[in-house]
Design a protein around this motif. Sequence first.
Motif, PDB file in Angstrom:
ATOM      1  N   ILE A  65      57.742  67.889  55.478  1.00  0.00           N
ATOM      2  CA  ILE A  65      56.773  68.533  54.601  1.00  0.00           C
ATOM      3  C   ILE A  65      55.531  67.650  54.594  1.00  0.00           C
ATOM      4  N   SER A  66      54.510  68.078  55.312  1.00  0.00           N
ATOM      5  CA  SER A  66      53.274  67.301  55.431  1.00  0.00           C
ATOM      6  C   SER A  66      52.211  67.934  54.548  1.00  0.00           C
ATOM      7  N   VAL A  67      51.599  67.125  53.703  1.00  0.00           N
ATOM      8  CA  VAL A  67      50.665  67.640  52.703  1.00  0.00           C
ATOM      9  C   VAL A  67      49.236  67.176  53.011  1.00  0.00           C
ATOM     10  N   ASN A  68      48.326  68.125  52.932  1.00  0.00           N
ATOM     11  CA  ASN A  68      46.887  67.903  53.079  1.00  0.00           C
ATOM     12  C   ASN A  68      46.528  67.181  54.375  1.00  0.00           C
ATOM     13  N   ASN A  69      46.026  65.947  54.279  1.00  0.00           N
ATOM     14  CA  ASN A  69      45.533  65.254  55.477  1.00  0.00           C
ATOM     15  C   ASN A  69      46.643  64.663  56.349  1.00  0.00           C
ATOM     16  N   VAL A  92      50.212  72.703  52.709  1.00  0.00           N
ATOM     17  CA  VAL A  92      51.553  72.214  53.040  1.00  0.00           C
ATOM     18  C   VAL A  92      51.962  72.748  54.406  1.00  0.00           C
ATOM     19  N   LYS A  93      52.369  71.820  55.289  1.00  0.00           N
ATOM     20  CA  LYS A  93      52.871  72.196  56.607  1.00  0.00           C
ATOM     21  C   LYS A  93      54.360  71.885  56.644  1.00  0.00           C
ATOM     22  N   THR A 110      52.551  77.049  57.535  1.00  0.00           N
ATOM     23  CA  THR A 110      51.545  76.396  56.700  1.00  0.00           C
ATOM     24  C   THR A 110      51.236  77.308  55.523  1.00  0.00           C
ATOM     25  N   LEU A 111      51.103  76.705  54.357  1.00  0.00           N
ATOM     26  CA  LEU A 111      50.792  77.482  53.156  1.00  0.00           C
ATOM     27  C   LEU A 111      49.923  76.666  52.211  1.00  0.00           C
ATOM     28  N   ILE A 112      49.350  77.358  51.260  1.00  0.00           N
ATOM     29  CA  ILE A 112      48.571  76.718  50.198  1.00  0.00           C
ATOM     30  C   ILE A 112      49.360  76.898  48.905  1.00  0.00           C
ATOM     31  N   VAL A 113      49.670  75.797  48.236  1.00  0.00           N
ATOM     32  CA  VAL A 113      50.441  75.852  46.989  1.00  0.00           C
ATOM     33  C   VAL A 113      49.635  76.622  45.940  1.00  0.00           C
ATOM     34  N   GLY A 114      50.295  77.559  45.304  1.00  0.00           N
ATOM     35  CA  GLY A 114      49.674  78.343  44.238  1.00  0.00           C
ATOM     36  C   GLY A 114      48.933  79.580  44.723  1.00  0.00           C
TER      37      GLY A 114
END
Length: 183
Positions: A65-69, A92-93, A110-114
């Motif tokens: 779970i890779s977040v942002n940068n 989030v990837k 890949t998604l955007i939380v919320g």
Amino acid sequence: LVVTKYKMAGKMSNTVMKALIKKCVEGESTLNLCKFGDEMIVKETATVFKKDKELQKGVGFPTSISVNNCVCHYTPLESESKVVILKNGDVVKIDLAVHIGGFIASAAHTLIVGCSKDNPVSGKQADVLHAAHMCAEAAMRLVKAGNKTSQVTEALQKVAESYGCKPVQGMLSHQLQKNRIGG
């Protein structure tokens, strides 16, 4: 039998991915998500080929779970002092892979939380997601016998530029081979 194993692993990858996507909410930790993904893979694969005690199956690539940068393949250790907690708006990837008898099916999302129908992605985040989608579409059409990797690279560069984005340098594609995800 080989095709059956690939299909089963692919179906399991998709099942685990769907469950992980639902769990990517504000306040959830990347550590819990990675553990959940790997545990679910082990549970899913335990239900097939029960009589063949010699057949290896399970996690083909650890859930990450890779977040942002963080570009990719972030799987935190329980011993790490700092745990990443998801926040609304985080990119989030998710990467994971399932194998049955060494035949690997990987999945990524890949998604955007919320993000939701009522709260759609906009701005630069939307541009990045759409650029990545269009790059994947272009790559799928160009990766074929007779084409060169430079053709794929050039196409991805043009697509990314059209969205005001830059591809990450050094990203590679691999052939999957039995028991080898980076062939």
